[in-house]
Design an enzyme around this catalytic site. Structure first.
Site, short mmCIF file in Angstrom:
data_model
loop_
_atom_site.label_atom_id
_atom_site.label_comp_id
_atom_site.label_asym_id
_atom_site.label_seq_id
_atom_site.Cartn_x
_atom_site.Cartn_y
_atom_site.Cartn_z
CB SER A 7 -0.90 0.02 1.23
OG SER A 7 -1.46 1.31 1.37
CG HIS A 32 -3.99 -1.47 -1.56
ND1 HIS A 32 -5.11 -2.17 -1.95
CD2 HIS A 32 -4.37 -0.72 -0.50
CE1 HIS A 32 -6.13 -1.83 -1.16
NE2 HIS A 32 -5.71 -0.94 -0.28
CG ASP A 34 -5.08 2.44 0.98
OD1 ASP A 34 -6.10 1.75 0.86
OD2 ASP A 34 -4.00 1.99 1.42
CG MET A 36 -8.09 7.43 3.01
SD MET A 36 -7.25 7.38 4.59
CE MET A 36 -6.46 5.76 4.47
CG HIS A 65 -9.34 0.41 -0.32
ND1 HIS A 65 -8.71 0.19 0.90
CD2 HIS A 65 -10.67 0.46 -0.05
CE1 HIS A 65 -9.61 0.11 1.85
NE2 HIS A 65 -10.82 0.27 1.31
CG MET A 67 -11.17 3.59 2.49
SD MET A 67 -9.58 3.47 3.33
CE MET A 67 -8.47 3.59 1.93
CG MET A 136 -11.73 -2.60 5.29
SD MET A 136 -10.21 -2.08 4.47
CE MET A 136 -9.30 -1.29 5.80
CG ASP A 174 -6.36 -2.83 3.14
OD1 ASP A 174 -5.27 -2.64 3.71
OD2 ASP A 174 -6.97 -1.96 2.49
C1 DX5 Z 1 -6.27 1.50 5.71
C2 DX5 Z 1 -5.82 1.20 4.30
C3 DX5 Z 1 -4.79 0.15 4.23
C4 DX5 Z 1 -3.50 0.52 4.90
C5 DX5 Z 1 -2.79 -0.72 5.34
O1 DX5 Z 1 -7.31 2.42 5.69
O2 DX5 Z 1 -6.93 0.76 3.55
O3 DX5 Z 1 -4.57 -0.24 2.88
O4 DX5 Z 1 -2.64 1.22 4.05
O5 DX5 Z 1 -1.67 -0.34 6.07
P1 DX5 Z 1 -1.01 -1.31 7.15
O6 DX5 Z 1 -0.56 -2.53 6.43
O7 DX5 Z 1 0.08 -0.50 7.72
O8 DX5 Z 1 -2.10 -1.64 8.16
ZN ZN Z 2 -6.57 -0.14 1.50
#
Ligand code: DX5
Ligand code: ZN
Length: 217
Positions: A7, A32, A34, A36, A65, A67, A136, A174
């Site tokens: 990620s 990956h 992320d 947000m 991904h 969010m 998750m 994840d």
């Molecule tokens: C959390 C993200 C994850 C995160 C995982 O909201 O969706 O993808 O980056 O990070 P680690 O492996 O550090 O928990």
């Molecule tokens: Zn993620």
């Protein structure tokens, strides 16, 4: 072999291109990404423009991904940015079936994500049109949190439903994945493991990914 998706949330934001270009050498199977929005989760990260920028630095599939609230709004933007997978949260969408269809229609793999508190039953009636289901194992919003092992039965359930009904989705976990928890996720039936901190903070990320690849015997 289980797939490993580092990620970029845990990477150096000032050097995204360079870091992305290394992921393939490290043995990663996908990237990956992320997203947000500061509303579905409190943090804000990056969006389609950053996805487009890193697209030029890797041939690996980009696993986006989101969010975010109103996920349907971003489908075309991520398609244009070169995303291969687009995964949104069922908690953020009253019309998950329509959104999954639209993602596929745009030519991407359609994924749906479940927060730790969300049961598999929330997505049961759309599993036939999912290419990926993301379980998750932390609350979304930040890297570096501890793995919530209570969600593991959801992975087992998704695997059993796939077998029983002949579905085709991949099961992704994840959050809080490290060398130890990768074994738990793999034993429950996960196909893809996302890992942020464990990979990027490792002395040798390549070695860490190799160890995680061995999680599935
Ligand atoms: C959390 C993200 C994850 C995160 C995982 O909201 O969706 O993808 O980056 O990070 P680690 O492996 O550090 O928990
Ligand atoms: Zn993620």
């Amino acid at each position: 072999m289980i797939k490993i998706a580092p990620s970029l949330l845990s990477a150096d934001f000032a050097n995204m291109g360079e870091t992305t270009s290394r992921l393939s050498d490290w043995g990663s199977d996908m990237v990956h990404f992320d997203v947000m929005d500061g509303t579905f989760v409190p943090a804000i990260t990056f969006g389609p423009a950053m996805c487009k920028a890193i697209r030029a630095y890797t041939k690996l599939p980009i696993d986006v991904h989101i969010m975010v609230e109103h996920p349907e709004t971003y489908i075309e933007q991520f398609k244009d940015a070169g995303a291969d997978y687009l995964t949104f949260h069922v908690e953020a969408d009253r019309h998950a079936h329509r959104t999954l269809q639209a993602i596929r229609k745009a030519g991407m793999k359609a994924g749906i994500a479940l927060n730790p508190a969300t049961p598999v039953e929330m997505v049961e009636y759309v599993l036939s049109i999912c290419d990926l289901v993301l379980v998750m194992s932390v609350n979304p919003g930040a890297g570096g949190q501890s793995f919530i092992k209570e969600v593991l039965p959801k992975v087992e359930k998704l695997k059993a439903l796939r077998e029983k009904n002949g579905y085709n989705y991949e099961i992704e976990m994840d959050g809080g994945i490290n060398e130890a928890t990768s074994k738990l996720a793999a034993a429950s039936g996960a196909d893809i493991l996302v890992s942020g901190n464990a990979v990027f903070k490792a002395d040798d990320p390549k070695e860490m990914i190799a160890k995680m690849h061995l999680a599935k015997k």
